[in-house]
Design a protein around this motif. Structure first.
Motif, PDB file in Angstrom:
ATOM      1  N   GLU A   5      -6.624   2.721 -10.480  1.00 37.51           N
ATOM      2  CA  GLU A   5      -7.422   3.322  -9.412  1.00 37.51           C
ATOM      3  C   GLU A   5      -8.576   2.397  -9.078  1.00 37.51           C
ATOM      4  O   GLU A   5      -9.248   1.871  -9.967  1.00 37.51           O
ATOM      5  CB  GLU A   5      -7.955   4.686  -9.858  1.00 37.51           C
ATOM      6  N   ARG A   6      -8.805   2.205  -7.781  1.00 38.51           N
ATOM      7  CA  ARG A   6      -9.906   1.360  -7.343  1.00 38.51           C
ATOM      8  C   ARG A   6     -11.194   2.172  -7.301  1.00 38.51           C
ATOM      9  O   ARG A   6     -11.185   3.396  -7.468  1.00 38.51           O
ATOM     10  CB  ARG A   6      -9.597   0.765  -5.965  1.00 38.51           C
ATOM     11  N   ARG A   7     -12.295   1.493  -7.049  1.00 42.99           N
ATOM     12  CA  ARG A   7     -13.591   2.175  -7.056  1.00 42.99           C
ATOM     13  C   ARG A   7     -13.720   3.195  -5.930  1.00 42.99           C
ATOM     14  O   ARG A   7     -14.487   4.141  -6.041  1.00 42.99           O
ATOM     15  CB  ARG A   7     -14.721   1.148  -6.955  1.00 42.99           C
ATOM     16  N   ASN A   8     -12.974   2.991  -4.864  1.00 43.18           N
ATOM     17  CA  ASN A   8     -13.020   3.954  -3.763  1.00 43.18           C
ATOM     18  C   ASN A   8     -12.053   5.112  -3.966  1.00 43.18           C
ATOM     19  O   ASN A   8     -11.872   5.944  -3.077  1.00 43.18           O
ATOM     20  CB  ASN A   8     -12.720   3.251  -2.436  1.00 43.18           C
ATOM     21  N   GLY A   9     -11.419   5.158  -5.146  1.00 40.80           N
ATOM     22  CA  GLY A   9     -10.506   6.250  -5.453  1.00 40.80           C
ATOM     23  C   GLY A   9      -9.077   6.018  -5.027  1.00 40.80           C
ATOM     24  O   GLY A   9      -8.205   6.849  -5.309  1.00 40.80           O
ATOM     25  N   GLN A  10      -8.791   4.911  -4.353  1.00 44.89           N
ATOM     26  CA  GLN A  10      -7.444   4.632  -3.870  1.00 44.89           C
ATOM     27  C   GLN A  10      -6.578   4.063  -4.992  1.00 44.89           C
ATOM     28  O   GLN A  10      -7.048   3.268  -5.807  1.00 44.89           O
ATOM     29  CB  GLN A  10      -7.490   3.643  -2.699  1.00 44.89           C
ATOM     30  N   GLU A  22     -10.784   0.412 -14.482  1.00 49.93           N
ATOM     31  CA  GLU A  22     -11.130   0.518 -13.068  1.00 49.93           C
ATOM     32  C   GLU A  22     -10.990  -0.848 -12.408  1.00 49.93           C
ATOM     33  O   GLU A  22     -11.462  -1.859 -12.942  1.00 49.93           O
ATOM     34  CB  GLU A  22     -12.565   1.029 -12.937  1.00 49.93           C
ATOM     35  N   GLY A  33     -17.864  -7.516  -5.848  1.00 46.91           N
ATOM     36  CA  GLY A  33     -17.666  -6.070  -5.863  1.00 46.91           C
ATOM     37  C   GLY A  33     -18.537  -5.328  -6.853  1.00 46.91           C
ATOM     38  O   GLY A  33     -18.231  -4.192  -7.221  1.00 46.91           O
ATOM     39  N   ASN A  81     -12.257  -5.387  -8.164  1.00 46.95           N
ATOM     40  CA  ASN A  81     -12.159  -6.418  -7.141  1.00 46.95           C
ATOM     41  C   ASN A  81     -10.695  -6.779  -6.914  1.00 46.95           C
ATOM     42  O   ASN A  81      -9.924  -6.891  -7.863  1.00 46.95           O
ATOM     43  CB  ASN A  81     -12.951  -7.662  -7.568  1.00 46.95           C
ATOM     44  N   ARG A 105       0.822  -1.213   0.000  1.00 48.33           N
ATOM     45  CA  ARG A 105       0.000   0.000   0.000  1.00 48.33           C
ATOM     46  C   ARG A 105       0.856   1.263   0.000  1.00 48.33           C
ATOM     47  O   ARG A 105       0.526   2.252  -0.658  1.00 48.33           O
ATOM     48  CB  ARG A 105      -0.928  -0.005   1.215  1.00 48.33           C
TER      49      ARG A 105
END
Length: 461
Positions: A245-250, A332, A351, A335, A225
Motif C-alpha cells: 500500500e502506498r502512502r496515499n492508500g492506493q 509502506e 517522498g 516512493n 494499475r
C-alpha cells in the motif's frame, strides 16, 4: 560562552529550563549540515584547561541522565534470517532452472514444493551445498514432493549472538549520532542490552532513535494499475509479486525479489533536491549493493522501482495476568520512480517530510537493527538528584577525612601529622589518576574513596 572543540562548537548559556527551546531554535536555523544535541559542559577553570587537564567523568547517578534496559526479540532475528534464506533459495532455483511450485515459511521451517521428484533431487543437492546451516528433509505435502528445511541449534545460537552483537554496534552508532558524550552501551545476559545516556534531557527523542527498527527495501514494480486494483479487490496476488500500500492508500504490486536492503547502505544524508526543493535522502551503497543495483537497473531501464519503508515493533501487553509480546510489522511504499538510467552506488530517495528525512538518514547511517528491541526498563535521574548525590558524597569524604585527621595526631602525635599529610597527598593522587585515565566516578566509587581514607592512613602509620 563559546568553546571551539575540534570540529564542534559548544554553547553554554545559562538558560536553565529554556535550554531545550534554544536547541530547537538552533536546529531550525542551522539546518541539516549541523547536529545540535543537549549535553553537559565542563566548568573547569581556564588555567586547568590551559595545561590540558581534563575533568573526571561522572556516572549516571552523579551526573543525571537516563538508563534503558533493552531486550532483543530473538525470535524475530531467527525469522529474519530464515526469510533471507528463502529469498536466496528462490534465486538459486531460478538460476538453475529448477521448477518449483512454491516456497513458504511456516514457523521455523522452510517448505519448498516441486513439480516432480527429479526437480526436488536436483534442488536438494545444490541447496545443501549453499546452506550448510540448514537440515533438509524430504517429505510430501499433499501429493507434491517437497523439502522441509530447519535451522540447526548451533546455527540458531550463532544467529542470536550475531543479532545481539549487531544491535549493540547499531545502538552505539545511533548514540554517537545523537552527540552524547560518555555513553554506556553494553550487553547484559544473553538477550539484553544496557544503555546509559548521561546528561540527556530529551528522553523521548532518545527512545525514538534507540528503539526504531526502520529499514528500506528496493523492489521492482510489477504489473499495471488495473492489475493492482484487481489484486487488492480479489485478494488474488500473482505468485511472483506481493501486494503493498502506498502512502496515499492506493494498492501497488511489487516484485517478490528484493534488489537492495538497508543492510547494504553504508551512508545516508538528509538534504534538499536542487530542482524541486523537496527533502530527500541521499544514499550510498556498499560494493555488493552497488553491483546488485547496477545489474538489475541495467536490465530494467524504463521500468519502475519502488522504495519500501519497513518498521518492526514489539509491544508487551498483559493478557489474563500474563505478559504477552505482540509483534507488528509496518510496510509502506514511500516512493515509486521510473528508472531513467543505470544506477550504481549513489542515488536519492524522495517522498519524505523534512523530519522523516532527517530521522531516516540518521537510522540508515547508524545501520539497521538486526532484530526489534523493546524497552523493558527505563529510569531517569534528574540533574538535581545527581547534584544532591555529589554534595552528600563530598560531605561524607570531608567528614571522614576530618575525623581521621583529628584522631591520628591525638594518638600518634608527630607521626600522626605526617600520616595526615600523606593521606591528603593520597586523595589528590587518586583523583588525579581518575582524571588522567578518564575513569567514571559513581556513587559507589565515592564510597570506595571514603573507605580508602581509613585504610590509607593505617598504611601510612
Amino acid at each position: 560562552r563559546d568553546l571551539a572543540e575540534s570540529e564542534r562548537v559548544v554553547l553554554a548559556p545559562h538558560l536553565g529550563s529554556a535550554t531545550v527551546e534554544a536547541r530547537g531554535v538552533l536546529r531550525e536555523e542551522l539546518g541539516e549540515d549541523y547536529l545540535v544535541a543537549l549535553n553537559l559542559v565542563s566548568a573547569a577553570p581556564d588555567w586547568l584547561r590551559a595545561i590540558n587537564a581534563k575533568p573526571g567523568n561522572l556516572g549516571l547517578d552523579l551526573r543525571g541522565g537516563v538508563h534503558f534496559l533493552l531486550e532483543v526479540d530473538m525470535q524475530s532475528a531467527i525469522r529474519g534470517a530464515l526469510e533471507q534464506k528463502v529469498g536466496d533459495m528462490r534465486r538459486f532455483m531460478r538460476e538453475q532452472d529448477i521448477r518449483y511450485r512454491g516456497t513458504t515459511l511456516e514457523g521455523d521451517a522452510i517448505e519448498l514444493r516441486f513439480a516432480d521428484e527429479q526437480q526436488r533431487s536436483q534442488a536438494l543437492d545444490g541447496l545443501r551445498r549453499q546452506h550448510d546451516a540448514l537440515a533438509f528433509r524430504q517429505v510430501a505435502i499433499g501429493e507434491q514432493p517437497a523439502l522441509v528445511a530447519r535451522m540447526s541449534e548451533q546455527a540458531r545460537r550463532q544467529e542470536r549472538e550475531q543479532a545481539l552483537e549487531q544491535n549493540i554496534t547499531t545502538l552505539r552508532n545511533r548514540v554517537n549520532e545523537l552527540g552524547i558524550a560518555e555513553p554506556i552501551v553494553q550487553q547484559q545476559g544473553e538477550q539484553r542490552i544496557v544503555v546509559q545516556l548521561p546528561g540527556v534531557q530529551d528522553t523521548t527523542r532518545a527512545k525514538e532513535i534507540l528503539g526504531a527498527t526502520a529499514t528500506l527495501e528496493f523492489r521492482l514494480v510489477h504489473g499495471t494499475r488495473s492489475a493492482w486494483r484487481q489484486a487488492a479487490q480479489s485478494g488474488d496476488v500473482p505468485f511472483e509479486a506481493r501486494l503493498y500500500e502506498r502512502r496515499n492508500g492506493q494498492p501497488i504490486l511489487l516484485a517478490r525479489d528484493v534488489i537492495v536492503t538497508g543492510d547494504q547502505i553504508e551512508g545516508a544524508s538528509s538534504t534538499f533536491d536542487n530542482q524541486s526543493g523537496q527533502p530527500v535522502v541521499a544514499v550510498n551503497l556498499n560494493n555488493a549493493g552497488a553491483d546488485r543495483m547496477q545489474d538489475v537497473t541495467a536490465d530494467h531501464v524504463g521500468d519502475r522501482m519502488a522504495v519500501v519503508f519497513i518498521e518492526n515493533n514489539v509491544e508487551t501487553k498483559t493478557v489474563d495476568g500474563e505478559r504477552v509480546k505482540e509483534r507488528s510489522r509496518t510496510e509502506e511504499v514511500i516512493n515509486v520512480a521510473t528508472i531513467r538510467d543505470v544506477l550504481s552506488n549513489r542515488f536519492q530517495i524522495e517522498g519524505l517530510g523534512s523530519e522523516e528525512a532527517r530521522d531516516l538518514a540518521l537510522l540508515l547511517r547508524a545501520g539497521s537493527l538486526s532484530a526489534p528491541i523493546e524497552i523493558i526498563e527505563e529510569r531517569t535521574i534528574g540533574p538535581s538528584l545527581g547534584q544532591d548525590n555529589i554534595d552528600k558524597g563530598l560531605m561524607s569524604v570531608l567528614v571522614g577525612l576530618a575525623l581521621v585527621a583529628l584522631f591520628i595526631p591525638l594518638y600518634y602525635r608527630a607521626f600522626g601529622l605526617i600520616a595526615d599529610v600523606a593521606l591528603g597527598v593520597n586523595l589528590v593522587l587518586v583523583m588525579g589518576v581518575l582524571s588522567v585515565l578518564q575513569a567514571t566516578l559513581t556513587l559507589p566509587g565515592i564510597a570506595g574513596i571514603v573507605l580508602t581514607v581509613g585504610m590509607a592512613v593505617d598504611a601510612n602509620v
